[in-house]
Write an enzyme that holds these catalytic residues in place. Structure first.
Site, PDB file in Angstrom:
ATOM      1  N   HIS A 100       2.212  15.125  36.223  1.00  0.00           N
ATOM      2  CA  HIS A 100       1.338  14.745  34.848  1.00  0.00           C
ATOM      3  C   HIS A 100       0.008  15.624  35.230  1.00  0.00           C
ATOM      4  O   HIS A 100      -0.643  16.206  34.206  1.00  0.00           O
ATOM      5  CB  HIS A 100       1.074  13.423  34.434  1.00  0.00           C
ATOM      6  CG  HIS A 100       2.246  12.641  33.926  1.00  0.00           C
ATOM      7  ND1 HIS A 100       3.022  13.119  32.973  1.00  0.00           N
ATOM      8  CD2 HIS A 100       2.777  11.338  34.111  1.00  0.00           C
ATOM      9  CE1 HIS A 100       3.769  12.369  32.405  1.00  0.00           C
ATOM     10  NE2 HIS A 100       3.865  11.209  33.035  1.00  0.00           N
TER      11      HIS A 100
ATOM     12  N   HIS B 234       6.354  11.968  39.989  1.00  0.00           N
ATOM     13  CA  HIS B 234       6.010  12.133  38.635  1.00  0.00           C
ATOM     14  C   HIS B 234       4.468  12.071  38.120  1.00  0.00           C
ATOM     15  O   HIS B 234       4.072  12.811  37.357  1.00  0.00           O
ATOM     16  CB  HIS B 234       6.638  10.811  37.991  1.00  0.00           C
ATOM     17  CG  HIS B 234       6.753  10.455  36.678  1.00  0.00           C
ATOM     18  ND1 HIS B 234       7.729  10.603  35.837  1.00  0.00           N
ATOM     19  CD2 HIS B 234       5.608  10.140  35.915  1.00  0.00           C
ATOM     20  CE1 HIS B 234       7.374  10.378  34.592  1.00  0.00           C
ATOM     21  NE2 HIS B 234       5.978   9.791  34.569  1.00  0.00           N
ATOM     22  N   GLU B 235       3.808  11.364  38.710  1.00  0.00           N
ATOM     23  CA  GLU B 235       2.547  11.340  38.307  1.00  0.00           C
ATOM     24  C   GLU B 235       1.489  12.738  38.793  1.00  0.00           C
ATOM     25  O   GLU B 235       0.687  13.240  38.275  1.00  0.00           O
ATOM     26  CB  GLU B 235       1.617  10.176  39.049  1.00  0.00           C
ATOM     27  CG  GLU B 235       1.993   8.959  38.788  1.00  0.00           C
ATOM     28  CD  GLU B 235       2.216   8.538  37.272  1.00  0.00           C
ATOM     29  OE1 GLU B 235       1.571   9.172  36.587  1.00  0.00           O
ATOM     30  OE2 GLU B 235       2.967   7.765  36.841  1.00  0.00           O
TER      31      GLU B 235
ATOM     32  N   HIS C 250       6.155  14.138  29.393  1.00  0.00           N
ATOM     33  CA  HIS C 250       7.691  13.559  29.654  1.00  0.00           C
ATOM     34  C   HIS C 250       8.644  14.366  28.966  1.00  0.00           C
ATOM     35  O   HIS C 250       8.350  14.693  27.992  1.00  0.00           O
ATOM     36  CB  HIS C 250       7.444  12.214  29.032  1.00  0.00           C
ATOM     37  CG  HIS C 250       6.759  11.199  29.807  1.00  0.00           C
ATOM     38  ND1 HIS C 250       5.950  10.588  29.193  1.00  0.00           N
ATOM     39  CD2 HIS C 250       6.853  10.858  31.171  1.00  0.00           C
ATOM     40  CE1 HIS C 250       5.380   9.565  30.090  1.00  0.00           C
ATOM     41  NE2 HIS C 250       5.631   9.899  31.254  1.00  0.00           N
TER      42      HIS C 250
HETATM   43 ZN   LIG Z   1       4.817   9.491  32.984  1.00  0.00          ZN
END
Ligand SMILES: [Zn+2]
Length: 259
Positions: free
Chosen positions: A163, A159-160, A169
């Protein structure tokens, strides 16, 4: 610290207080959705974070990363090489978790994480107070924080990293109102901006409930157990999955970077 910044900080610190970790007696990392884990871990951070785990950009342009030059560069060999460093505070087991997450990109995209030598732009993976990342390539050293106590989980690392590749998101997508209902009544008005839509490039891909970038349904709730995000028309669709990248997550990385 200016009063404005202090106030913002306080507001942000309040974001995740309503998210108890459910699996204290169970080490199985699949028991808690990623956003619950991230928001819980960010409870005590003193970083300025947007949407729970995005470092506030240095410039306004950074939020328009999709359309700007804040992607990582592709080399002549067709590979997007991203230099990184990993803090020596991580144990070898934790470094293995990070390494195995990076291997997901290596096996299914043209992204290649390589130990930094002297490159100017790179990701510095550190054990800071929370799980968070900048959005896209910001230039120079950029921190991707994986707190050792709560963030070194496969899904959180993915997830990171996503980004840092430039992905926002899923539930802030420009077309999200066709797919989820935001229950503003369970969101503190001070936190409402975390649910604002963004001007995203959706890369001609469908809204993806199963994205590793989708919040869980109770993210930022003010009332335990109450959904802040409800899928529509079928409210029972699972969101905020916890295992890893969805098929569309992979397709998007390849689309964004022209793999
Ligand atoms: Zn996030």
């Amino acid at each position: 610290m200016t009063p404005t910044v202090s106030l913002l900080l306080l507001l942000l610190l309040g974001l995740s207080r309503a998210h108890p970790l459910h699996d204290e007696e169970n080490e199985d990392e699949d028991d808690v959705d990623i956003t619950t884990r991230i928001l819980t871990s960010n409870n005590a951070t003193d970083e300025i974070l947007l949407e729970g785990d995005l470092l506030a950009p240095k410039t306004r342009n950074a939020m328009k990363c999709w359309y700007q030059s804040c992607q990582w560069k592709k080399g002549n060999n067709g590979l997007v090489t991203i230099p990184f460093t990993v803090s020596s505070q991580f144990t070898s087991w934790e470094k293995q978790k990070i390494d195995s997450a990076m291997k997901v990109y290596h096996s299914s995209t043209c992204i290649r994480f390589v130990p930094r030598q002297n490159e100017y732009d790179y990701i510095s993976i550190e054990n800071r107070a929370g799980c968070f990342s900048a959005l896209g390539r910001v230039g120079g050293r950029q921190v991707l924080s994986l707190n050792r106590q709560g963030c070194v989980y496969h899904g959180v690392v993915l997830h990171e990293i996503n980004h840092a590749l430039g992905f926002q998101h899923e539930q802030t997508r420009s077309d999200r109102d066709n797919y989820v209902k935001i229950n503003w009544e369970y969101i503190n008005p001070q936190n409402a901006y975390n649910f604002y839509k963004q001007n995203t490039n959706n890369l001609n891909t469908p809204y993806d409930y199963s994205s590793v970038m989708h919040y869980g349904r109770t993210a930022f709730t003010v009332q335990y157990g109450r959904d802040t995000i409800t899928p529509i028309p079928n409210p029972n669709v699972q969101i905020g999955q916890r295992r890893g990248m969805s098929r569309w997550d992979i397709i998007r990385i390849n689309a964004l970077y022209g793999c």
